[in-house]
Motif scaffolding. Structure first.
Motif, PDB file in Angstrom:
ATOM      1  N   GLN B  41       0.708  -1.395   0.211  1.00 26.61           N
ATOM      2  CA  GLN B  41       0.067  -0.302   0.053  1.00 26.61           C
ATOM      3  C   GLN B  41       0.803   1.342   0.037  1.00 26.61           C
ATOM      4  OE1 GLN B  41      -2.170   0.613   3.371  1.00 26.61           O
ATOM      5  NE2 GLN B  41      -3.933   1.099   2.016  1.00 26.61           N
ATOM      6  N   LYS B  45      -2.927   5.609  -0.874  1.00 25.12           N
ATOM      7  CA  LYS B  45      -3.025   4.980  -2.196  1.00 25.12           C
ATOM      8  C   LYS B  45      -3.945   3.013  -1.212  1.00 25.12           C
ATOM      9  CE  LYS B  45      -0.714   7.422  -4.792  1.00 25.12           C
ATOM     10  NZ  LYS B  45       0.923   6.654  -6.813  1.00 25.12           N
ATOM     11  N   GLY B  46      -4.450   2.572  -2.002  1.00 23.15           N
ATOM     12  CA  GLY B  46      -5.269   1.401  -2.139  1.00 23.15           C
ATOM     13  C   GLY B  46      -4.694   0.240  -1.751  1.00 23.15           C
ATOM     14  N   LEU B  47      -4.687  -0.932  -1.763  1.00 24.33           N
ATOM     15  CA  LEU B  47      -4.470  -1.654  -2.052  1.00 24.33           C
ATOM     16  C   LEU B  47      -3.921  -2.829  -2.622  1.00 24.33           C
ATOM     17  CD1 LEU B  47      -6.696  -3.000   1.101  1.00 24.33           C
ATOM     18  CD2 LEU B  47      -4.504  -2.289   1.603  1.00 24.33           C
ATOM     19  N   TRP B  49      -2.054  -6.549  -3.954  1.00 24.56           N
ATOM     20  CA  TRP B  49      -1.515  -7.531  -4.181  1.00 24.56           C
ATOM     21  C   TRP B  49      -1.090  -7.787  -4.964  1.00 24.56           C
ATOM     22  CZ3 TRP B  49      -1.938 -12.155  -7.613  1.00 24.56           C
ATOM     23  CH2 TRP B  49      -2.047 -13.344  -6.933  1.00 24.56           C
TER      24      TRP B  49
END
Lengths: 108, 116
Positions: B41, B45-47, B49
């Motif tokens: 992350q 900001k976002g996650l 994978w």
């Protein structure tokens, strides 16, 4: 890749409000959808798995629904501890896992 | 109750390889049928994978990172590891390890900064 689109990106609400967050998948993922809550500086916490199953210990005011490509997370009565950012994640094992962009729930 | 803890250098130079380890306690990494994953992350900001390794040792990676990522497991140490090669500033992020799909247990995260 499967794209996950969350809306809204930001949501302003008051304690006691009913809150709904939507997540759309670019193709069907059946019910392989999870919702997480993340607070600043902390790891995400699993709330819902398999679209509608409540993780152990999570308050019953959280619920999830949907299948295929459209999913929702609902908080029935927003509590002070619920102000956080929420993410959906598809975990269909045939594809790479992907997260939605997140929804920040702010105090109105 | 299983616990995960990330460890590794907090600063990596551009073009070098980022190496992180996730130590699992409270349970054996080789028992049960679990995926062990890395997620990152960037600040604000976002996650994202990164990839996963199954109990059997099979791996899957994010296609956007696949050419640079290697995830491995060391059952004798109850650890699994991430290597990300040819890093740039865009790889600066908090890196999390997690168990299961979906992730029912997560490490606290470790910040890795890519800078000269």
């Amino acid at each position: 890749d499967i794209q996950m689109t969350q809306s809204p990106s930001t949501l302003s609400a008051s304690v006691g409000d009913r809150v709904t967050i939507t997540c759309r998948a670019s193709q069907s993922i059946s019910s392989w959808l999870a919702w997480y809550q993340q607070k600043p500086g902390k790891a995400p916490k699993l709330l819902i798995y398999k679209a509608s199953s409540l993780e152990s210990g999570v308050p019953s005011r959280f619920s999830g629904s949907g299948s295929g490509t459209e999913f929702t997370l609902t908080i029935s009565s927003l509590q002070p501890d619920d102000f956080a950012t929420y993410y959906c994640q598809q975990y269909n094992s045939y594809f790479a896992l992907t997260f939605g962009g997140g929804t920040k729930v702010e105090i109105k | 109750q299983v616990q995960l803890q990330e460890s590794g250098p907090g600063l990596v130079k551009p073009s070098q390889t980022l190496s992180l380890t996730c130590t699992v306690s409270g349970g054996s990494i080789s028992s049960g049928s679990y995926y062990w994953s890395w997620i990152r992350q960037p600040a604000g900001k976002g996650l994202e994978w990164i990839g996963r390794i199954y109990t059997s040792g099979s791996t899957n990676y994010n296609p956007s990172l696949k050419s640079r990522v290697t995830i491995s497991v060391d059952t004798s140490k109850n650890q699994f590891s991430l290597k990300l090669s040819s890093v740039t500033a865009a790889d600066t992020a908090v890196y999390y390890c997690a168990r299961g799909e979906p992730g029912t247990a997560w490490g606290q995260g470790t910040l890795v900064t890519v800078s000269s």
